[in-house]
Design an enzyme around this catalytic site. Structure first.
Site, PDB file in Angstrom:
ATOM      1  N   ASP A 120      -1.685  -1.030  -5.125  1.00  0.00           N
ATOM      2  CA  ASP A 120      -0.968  -2.173  -4.165  1.00  0.00           C
ATOM      3  C   ASP A 120      -1.462  -3.604  -4.686  1.00  0.00           C
ATOM      4  O   ASP A 120      -1.497  -4.338  -3.464  1.00  0.00           O
ATOM      5  CB  ASP A 120      -1.658  -1.759  -2.555  1.00  0.00           C
ATOM      6  CG  ASP A 120      -0.987  -0.555  -1.685  1.00  0.00           C
ATOM      7  OD1 ASP A 120      -0.912   0.157  -2.206  1.00  0.00           O
ATOM      8  OD2 ASP A 120      -1.695  -0.724  -0.621  1.00  0.00           O
TER       9      ASP A 120
ATOM     10  N   LYS B 107       3.804   4.495  -1.211  1.00  0.00           N
ATOM     11  CA  LYS B 107       2.721   5.122  -0.352  1.00  0.00           C
ATOM     12  C   LYS B 107       3.246   4.783   1.384  1.00  0.00           C
ATOM     13  O   LYS B 107       2.820   3.286   1.422  1.00  0.00           O
ATOM     14  CB  LYS B 107       1.767   4.965  -0.974  1.00  0.00           C
ATOM     15  CG  LYS B 107       0.759   4.233  -0.924  1.00  0.00           C
ATOM     16  CD  LYS B 107      -0.906   4.063  -1.111  1.00  0.00           C
ATOM     17  CE  LYS B 107      -1.560   2.318  -1.067  1.00  0.00           C
ATOM     18  NZ  LYS B 107      -1.439   1.876   0.488  1.00  0.00           N
TER      19      LYS B 107
ATOM     20  N   CYS C 207      -6.367  -0.194   2.342  1.00  0.00           N
ATOM     21  CA  CYS C 207      -5.830   0.522   1.082  1.00  0.00           C
ATOM     22  C   CYS C 207      -7.086   1.230  -0.066  1.00  0.00           C
ATOM     23  O   CYS C 207      -6.705   2.121  -0.101  1.00  0.00           O
ATOM     24  CB  CYS C 207      -4.849   0.290   0.891  1.00  0.00           C
ATOM     25  SG  CYS C 207      -3.403  -0.013   2.084  1.00  0.00           S
TER      26      CYS C 207
END
Ligand code: C5J
Length: 224
Positions: A24, A129, A162
């Site tokens: 990310d 995702k 995450c």
């Protein structure tokens, strides 16, 4: 056997090189005006790790390691975003709302792109995702299984959200994970430190932690 000096003990490097998983590193979290700053966070600490992540990527590219980049992203109609997720984690704006870089956390919007210095290259897997973890509702597990990859080096943001979720998902699927401590960051310094402790406690209950210099040196020696 080659190994990376790590906590809580040395990380044994397998014959088949580990994959580098970069979580990310998208403008939504790293740049002002994105989702992270809409939640009221200072993004500067996350920007500071970009050169470290780049050095890891450069090393992995030189040595031919598999590289996976993820983006937290939802479909434009938000059909893959549970209402509960949208209700929580809101600041001035929430998921799907228009911001200065387009709609927040929406696939294809300018803010959803990986930051320029870390752009994926040909041959690297870029996964969207919808969840916190990189294994939930993605092809990641089958991609790794097909290539018989057993070890993951993990970087990216945010450490306790995450990144940690991905480490735990990977753990439950049998992967040996090392978190690169100066290549991951949180908006909350104490949460980052707590995560590093949680990963390595109890004999490495989730995995290992090491600095990027140690990781790069060991990878060069093992696979260079
Ligand atoms: C968050 C992430 N913080 N990439 N996502 O919601 O950690």
């Amino acid at each position: 056997m080659d190994q990376i000096p790590a906590r809580p003990y040395a990380y044994p490097l397998p014959e088949r090189p580990p994959a580098l998983v970069v979580i990310d590193m998208q403008r939504d979290f790293v740049e002002p005006g994105g989702f992270g700053s809409a939640l009221g966070n200072d993004v500067t600490p996350l920007q500071n790790i970009v050169p470290v992540v780049r050095r890891l990527l450069d090393c992995a590219r030189r040595l031919g390691l598999p590289i996976i980049h993820t983006r937290e992203a939802h479909q434009a109609d938000l059909s893959d975003c549970p209402p509960a997720k949208r209700r929580r984690g809101r600041g001035a704006l929430g998921i799907g709302d228009p911001g200065p870089m387009g709609r927040l956390l929406i696939d294809g919007e300018p803010g959803n792109q990986i930051v320029p210095a870390l752009q994926p290259r040909a041959g690297e897997l870029e996964l969207t995702k919808p969840g916190k973890g990189a294994f939930y509702a993605t092809q990641l597990h089958s991609y790794l299984q097909l290539r018989e990859i057993t070890h993951l080096l993990v970087a990216g943001v945010t450490t306790e959200v995450c990144v940690q979720t991905t480490l735990r998902e990977a753990n439950d699927r049998g992967y040996e994970c090392l978190l690169v401590e100066d290549a991951t960051e949180s908006y909350f310094p104490a949460f980052k430190q707590a995560t590093l402790g949680m990963v390595t406690a109890q004999g490495g209950i989730v995995g290992w932690v090491a600095g990027s210099e140690q990781v790069i040196r060991a990878l060069e020696s093992a696979y260079g």
